[in-house]
Design an enzyme around this catalytic site. Structure first.
Site, short mmCIF file in Angstrom:
data_model
loop_
_atom_site.label_atom_id
_atom_site.label_comp_id
_atom_site.label_asym_id
_atom_site.label_seq_id
_atom_site.Cartn_x
_atom_site.Cartn_y
_atom_site.Cartn_z
N HIS A 90 0.84 -1.21 0.00
CA HIS A 90 0.00 0.00 0.00
C HIS A 90 0.87 1.25 0.00
O HIS A 90 1.95 1.28 0.61
CB HIS A 90 -0.95 0.01 1.21
CG HIS A 90 -0.26 0.03 2.55
ND1 HIS A 90 0.06 1.19 3.20
CD2 HIS A 90 0.15 -0.98 3.35
CE1 HIS A 90 0.64 0.90 4.36
NE2 HIS A 90 0.71 -0.41 4.48
N ASP A 142 -0.70 4.30 0.74
CA ASP A 142 -1.27 5.23 1.70
C ASP A 142 -0.52 5.13 3.03
O ASP A 142 0.04 4.09 3.37
CB ASP A 142 -2.76 5.01 1.90
CG ASP A 142 -3.10 3.64 2.45
OD1 ASP A 142 -2.48 2.65 2.02
OD2 ASP A 142 -4.00 3.54 3.32
N ASP A 156 6.59 1.70 6.49
CA ASP A 156 5.21 1.21 6.33
C ASP A 156 4.48 2.03 5.28
O ASP A 156 3.76 2.95 5.61
CB ASP A 156 4.50 1.27 7.68
CG ASP A 156 3.15 0.58 7.67
OD1 ASP A 156 2.89 -0.21 6.74
OD2 ASP A 156 2.34 0.83 8.58
N GLU A 173 -5.14 0.91 2.72
CA GLU A 173 -4.86 -0.15 3.68
C GLU A 173 -4.90 0.37 5.10
O GLU A 173 -5.33 -0.33 6.01
CB GLU A 173 -3.49 -0.78 3.40
CG GLU A 173 -3.25 -2.12 4.10
CD GLU A 173 -2.70 -1.98 5.51
OE1 GLU A 173 -2.72 -2.98 6.25
OE2 GLU A 173 -2.25 -0.88 5.90
N GLU A 174 -4.45 1.60 5.29
CA GLU A 174 -4.41 2.17 6.63
C GLU A 174 -5.78 2.64 7.11
O GLU A 174 -5.96 2.90 8.29
CB GLU A 174 -3.43 3.36 6.68
CG GLU A 174 -1.99 3.00 6.35
CD GLU A 174 -1.32 2.19 7.44
OE1 GLU A 174 -2.00 1.79 8.40
OE2 GLU A 174 -0.10 1.94 7.32
N GLU A 185 4.54 -5.93 4.22
CA GLU A 185 4.35 -5.26 5.50
C GLU A 185 5.63 -5.36 6.34
O GLU A 185 6.39 -6.34 6.23
CB GLU A 185 3.19 -5.88 6.27
CG GLU A 185 1.82 -5.56 5.71
CD GLU A 185 1.41 -4.11 5.92
OE1 GLU A 185 2.07 -3.40 6.72
OE2 GLU A 185 0.45 -3.66 5.28
N HIS A 194 4.21 4.27 12.09
CA HIS A 194 3.13 5.07 12.66
C HIS A 194 3.63 6.04 13.74
O HIS A 194 2.82 6.64 14.45
CB HIS A 194 2.02 4.18 13.25
CG HIS A 194 1.26 3.41 12.23
ND1 HIS A 194 -0.03 2.97 12.44
CD2 HIS A 194 1.59 2.98 10.99
CE1 HIS A 194 -0.45 2.30 11.37
NE2 HIS A 194 0.53 2.30 10.48
#
Length: 375
Positions: A75, A77, A106, A136-137, A165, A348
């Protein structure tokens, strides 16, 4: 074949802001990387606000007729950066041995590593593809699921799929994810009758019933774990009454729970179990099953990943099902799927960063995996 630097590719992707749901420039950037390598690009936008619009990309470079097909999924995003960064979250910056920026681990970094890896693989080795979403997030409603629909329409289902991931914990290569627990969220409401606290006989306070209901749920022992999964767990994640007055008995009390469950359960079974307890206390339940548990049992696919990791790092990776959900829960319906990528310590977080050498090592690992998967 072309020699590409995964660090430079990661910088280009990081420099494209792509807070979930993502569209536009970051997909243009990836397309510009893949087209010169011979990939045919399929892009589309799905969904509307608040969960969309979402852009998705499927890129495929076909090999000889009848060749094996290896896919990489990921992903573009990212989660919002928040405050307190020491450099711009959407301006990649090299400091020392690290590359900083939102998405570094990520998971723009692993996408860059795979692009650099496939650049070194000849076209006649087999069919390669990228399954890349911008959702995805977030709720994941308009991302990998419609991508799978497109892949099936094209008759382009892969034989194996690797999801990039960030699975590594302390060192690159120390963990590979061969499955994930399922996830279900439930909203519980107990309704009563509003009234004055001095006249409780004229009201029906729903709070004691909700408290008793939650106590019953909190006492549940769902299981003791299975061979490949840790025990399922139920967590109370929110309580709400919304009553600012000190002299009013509320008409409704609400709570939210989340269950992460292993392969001894299905989402529907757990919803039914919670509903049974809730109904004893005159409670109502609304549930959303985010995904079922799944596992790709240890075998040839996990072995080729472990062998590639060992060859480049000297590590024997742990095969794990720990952690949260990922889009592998959707892709498992298409083909065997395993997850492997960068270290997740800063994902994150502010000042998300990846060791630049890890990107180069990951490129080599991915190249080994792809060649093994195609052979």
């Amino acid at each position: 074949m072309t020699d590409l630097d995964p660090v430079v590719l990661a910088e280009r992707l990081i420099d494209c802001p792509s807070i979930t749901p993502a569209t536009g420039a970051v997909f243009d950037c990836l397309q510009a990387m893949l087209e010169p390598l011979g990939f045919a690009i399929h892009r589309f936008v799905a969904g509307e606000a608040p969960d969309g619009p979402v852009e998705n990309l499927f890129a495929i470079r076909k090999g000889p007729e009848g060749a094996r097909h290896f896919a990489f999924a990921g992903h573009l995003d990212v989660v919002p950066p928040g405050e307190g960064w020491t450099s711009g979250p959407f301006k990649a910056e090299r400091r020392g041995e690290l590359l900083y920026g939102r998405g570094a681990v990520d998971m723009k970094g692993s996408i860059a590593a795979m692009v650099a890896a496939v650049a070194e693989i000849p076209a006649d080795a087999g069919t390669l593809s990228f399954i890349i979403t911008g959702d995805e997030e977030g709720p994941a409603r308009y991302g990998t699921v419609p991508l799978i629909d497109l892949i099936r329409q094209l008759g382009a289902e892969p034989d194996l799929c690797l999801v990039g991931e960030p699975t590594s914990v302390h060192r690159l290569g120390d963990m590979v994810k061969i499955g994930r627990r399922g996830s279900v969220n439930m909203w519980i409401a107990c309704k009563g009758a509003q009234g004055h606290v001095a006249y409780p006989h004229l009201a029906d306070n729903p709070i004691p019933r909700l408290v008793a209901l939650l106590a019953d749920l909190d006492a549940l022992v769902l299981d003791g774990g299975t061979e490949w999964f840790q025990p399922s767990n139920l967590e109370i994640t929110d309580l709400e009454v919304g009553n600012p007055a000190t002299n009013v008995i509320p008409a409704e009390a609400r709570a939210r729970i989340s269950i992460r469950f292993n392969d001894r359960h299905t989402g529907a079974e757990l919803v039914a179990r919670v509903e049974e307890i809730a109904h004893r206390h005159k409670g109502e339940v609304r549930a959303v099953i985010s995904g079922e548990s799944f596992i790709t049992l240890p075998g040839a696919f996990s072995a080729m990943i472990a062998d590639a990791v060992k060859a480049e790092t000297g590590l024997d990776p742990e095969l794990s099902t720990s952690g949260g959900t990922s889009d592998a829960r959707f892709l498992r319906a298409v083909c065997p799927v395993v997850e492997f990528g960068l270290c997740n310590a800063t994902m994150h977080k502010k000042d998300e960063a990846v060791a630049m050498e890890d990107l180069r090592v990951l490129q080599r690992i991915y190249r080994r995996i792809a060649l093994s998967a195609l052979s």
